[in-house]
Scaffold this motif. Structure first.
Motif, PDB file in Angstrom:
ATOM      1  N   GLN A 171     -49.181 -58.087  18.310  1.00 58.15           N
ATOM      2  CA  GLN A 171     -47.728 -58.111  18.479  1.00 58.15           C
ATOM      3  C   GLN A 171     -47.202 -59.541  18.489  1.00 58.15           C
ATOM      4  OE1 GLN A 171     -46.217 -56.769  22.292  1.00 58.15           O
ATOM      5  NE2 GLN A 171     -44.297 -56.071  21.378  1.00 58.15           N
ATOM      6  N   ALA A 172     -47.891 -60.423  19.192  1.00 53.17           N
ATOM      7  CA  ALA A 172     -47.448 -61.817  19.244  1.00 53.17           C
ATOM      8  C   ALA A 172     -47.471 -62.445  17.858  1.00 53.17           C
ATOM      9  CB  ALA A 172     -48.329 -62.605  20.214  1.00 53.17           C
ATOM     10  N   LEU A 178     -42.266 -63.237  12.146  1.00 50.05           N
ATOM     11  CA  LEU A 178     -40.857 -62.905  11.949  1.00 50.05           C
ATOM     12  C   LEU A 178     -39.983 -64.133  12.115  1.00 50.05           C
ATOM     13  CD1 LEU A 178     -38.708 -60.700  11.503  1.00 50.05           C
ATOM     14  CD2 LEU A 178     -38.721 -60.333  13.989  1.00 50.05           C
ATOM     15  N   VAL A 179     -40.247 -64.922  13.141  1.00 54.65           N
ATOM     16  CA  VAL A 179     -39.477 -66.154  13.341  1.00 54.65           C
ATOM     17  C   VAL A 179     -39.670 -67.110  12.170  1.00 54.65           C
ATOM     18  CG1 VAL A 179     -39.260 -68.212  14.787  1.00 54.65           C
ATOM     19  CG2 VAL A 179     -39.546 -65.971  15.847  1.00 54.65           C
ATOM     20  N   ARG A 186     -32.571 -66.458  15.181  1.00 60.07           N
ATOM     21  CA  ARG A 186     -32.251 -67.745  15.797  1.00 60.07           C
ATOM     22  C   ARG A 186     -32.210 -67.695  17.313  1.00 60.07           C
ATOM     23  NH1 ARG A 186     -26.907 -68.742  12.062  1.00 60.07           N
ATOM     24  NH2 ARG A 186     -27.939 -68.956  10.042  1.00 60.07           N
ATOM     25  N   ARG A 187     -32.191 -66.505  17.897  1.00 62.02           N
ATOM     26  CA  ARG A 187     -31.989 -66.383  19.338  1.00 62.02           C
ATOM     27  C   ARG A 187     -33.127 -65.584  19.965  1.00 62.02           C
ATOM     28  NH1 ARG A 187     -27.021 -68.012  20.789  1.00 62.02           N
ATOM     29  NH2 ARG A 187     -27.218 -66.940  22.808  1.00 62.02           N
ATOM     30  N   VAL A 188     -33.510 -66.002  21.159  1.00 58.26           N
ATOM     31  CA  VAL A 188     -34.576 -65.308  21.884  1.00 58.26           C
ATOM     32  C   VAL A 188     -34.168 -63.876  22.188  1.00 58.26           C
ATOM     33  CG1 VAL A 188     -35.892 -65.270  24.031  1.00 58.26           C
ATOM     34  CG2 VAL A 188     -35.501 -67.438  22.851  1.00 58.26           C
ATOM     35  N   ARG A 194     -35.715 -57.022  18.934  1.00 59.85           N
ATOM     36  CA  ARG A 194     -36.546 -56.563  17.820  1.00 59.85           C
ATOM     37  C   ARG A 194     -37.923 -56.106  18.325  1.00 59.85           C
ATOM     38  NH1 ARG A 194     -36.842 -57.751  12.206  1.00 59.85           N
ATOM     39  NH2 ARG A 194     -34.635 -58.346  12.396  1.00 59.85           N
ATOM     40  N   ALA A 195     -38.443 -56.781  19.343  1.00 59.82           N
ATOM     41  CA  ALA A 195     -39.760 -56.441  19.883  1.00 59.82           C
ATOM     42  C   ALA A 195     -39.710 -55.253  20.830  1.00 59.82           C
ATOM     43  CB  ALA A 195     -40.335 -57.651  20.609  1.00 59.82           C
ATOM     44  N   GLY A 196     -38.508 -54.881  21.273  1.00 60.36           N
ATOM     45  CA  GLY A 196     -38.401 -53.824  22.268  1.00 60.36           C
ATOM     46  C   GLY A 196     -38.849 -54.275  23.641  1.00 60.36           C
ATOM     47  N   LEU A 197     -38.661 -55.567  23.930  1.00 57.45           N
ATOM     48  CA  LEU A 197     -39.071 -56.142  25.198  1.00 57.45           C
ATOM     49  C   LEU A 197     -37.870 -56.800  25.875  1.00 57.45           C
ATOM     50  CD1 LEU A 197     -42.323 -57.989  24.039  1.00 57.45           C
ATOM     51  CD2 LEU A 197     -42.231 -55.832  25.304  1.00 57.45           C
TER      52      LEU A 197
END
Length: 278
Positions: A171-172, A178-179, A186-188, A194-197
């Protein structure tokens, strides 16, 4: 988990690639198939210099394992965590390096005892991560004259240490990819969505598996992009720095100039001028 398609062909992060490539023999190679999901590539350098040369690199958000042979220091094997600042390496005489660049997030499956943030900003003896490593492994990697044998030795070293399958590592790696590939990311907060986190869970994932926070990764890849644009300036004309700052997600040009200068050591306009004059 998908494997990288092959070694990167770009020179992202190298401050002056044209100069570097005139001083050293630099090449990249793919690892064994079982290792490809976790590694960017192997990188091999040989040099024979009549005068010292200093190379400068804006590090990727990647852990590296580096085997080096030099005239004075002999053989060494180190673990290079993610570099937070410009990395400068002075080369003298003759020598060689055989390096492993892991994909961001790809190192933890080989060294599960510590979060990757433990290594960030550090260059440590390889024995800290792999206690059984000794001079025999370094000699096996560095002694062969041919690339194929050096690559085979690197494969053997890494396969002896894993990798241990880990869905969080996968996942990481996917999120960092993706980044790297989506300039709109551009934003955390957007990456967390997008990660569902939650943003806090995303921060914990990046600390454990990447070694730096997601905001740092976003900014570092944007500096790499700015370097590429500056290098294109002599052929395409000076970049529109204000427009580029907006494209890279900066609030204004001043923030891009500040980050570029802090990372590379000179402002982007001066960097572009120096390349044009070379």
């Amino acid at each position: 988990m998908t494997a990288a398609p092959g070694p990167r062909r770009d020179t992202r992060g190298i401050v002056d690639p044209a100069e570097l490539l005139t001083r050293v023999r630099f090449r990249r190679h793919s690892p064994a198939p079982a290792l490809r999901p976790y590694l960017e590539h192997y990188w091999l350098i040989d040099w024979d210099l009549t005068e010292p040369y200093a190379s400068h690199v804006v590090p990727h958000p990647s852990v590296n394992v580096v085997f080096e042979r030099g005239e004075e220091a002999g053989d060494s094997a180190v673990l290079s965590g993610i570099g937070l600042e410009l990395f400068t390496k002075k080369l003298t005489g003759t020598g060689r390096v055989c390096g492993v660049q892991f994909r961001p997030g790809g190192f933890r499956p080989f060294a599960t005892a510590r979060p990757v943030s433990h290594w960030t900003g550090r260059i440590a003896p390889l024995t800290e991560a792999f206690p059984a490593t000794g001079t025999a492994e370094a000699a096996a990697v560095l002694s062969p004259a041919g690339d194929d044998a050096r690559v085979a030795a690197l494969d053997a070293f890494l396969l002896a240490h894993g990798p241990a399958p880990d869905p969080a590592a996968a996942q990481a790696m996917a999120l960092v990819d993706l980044v790297r590939t989506d300039r709109a990311m551009r934003r955390v907060s957007a990456l967390a969505d997008r990660a569902g986190l939650s943003p806090r869970s995303l921060q914990r994932l990046f600390a454990a598996y990447v070694g730096v926070g997601p905001k740092w990764v976003i900014l570092r890849y944007r500096i790499h992009e700015a370097l590429e644009r500056a290098r294109a300036a002599p052929a395409a004309g000076p970049p529109d720095w204000s427009r580029l700052a907006a494209e890279l997600g900066y609030s204004d040009q001043a923030h891009l100039v500040r980050d570029f200068t802090a990372t590379v050591g000179i402002p982007p306009t001066a960097y572009a001028r120096a390349l044009s004059a070379a």
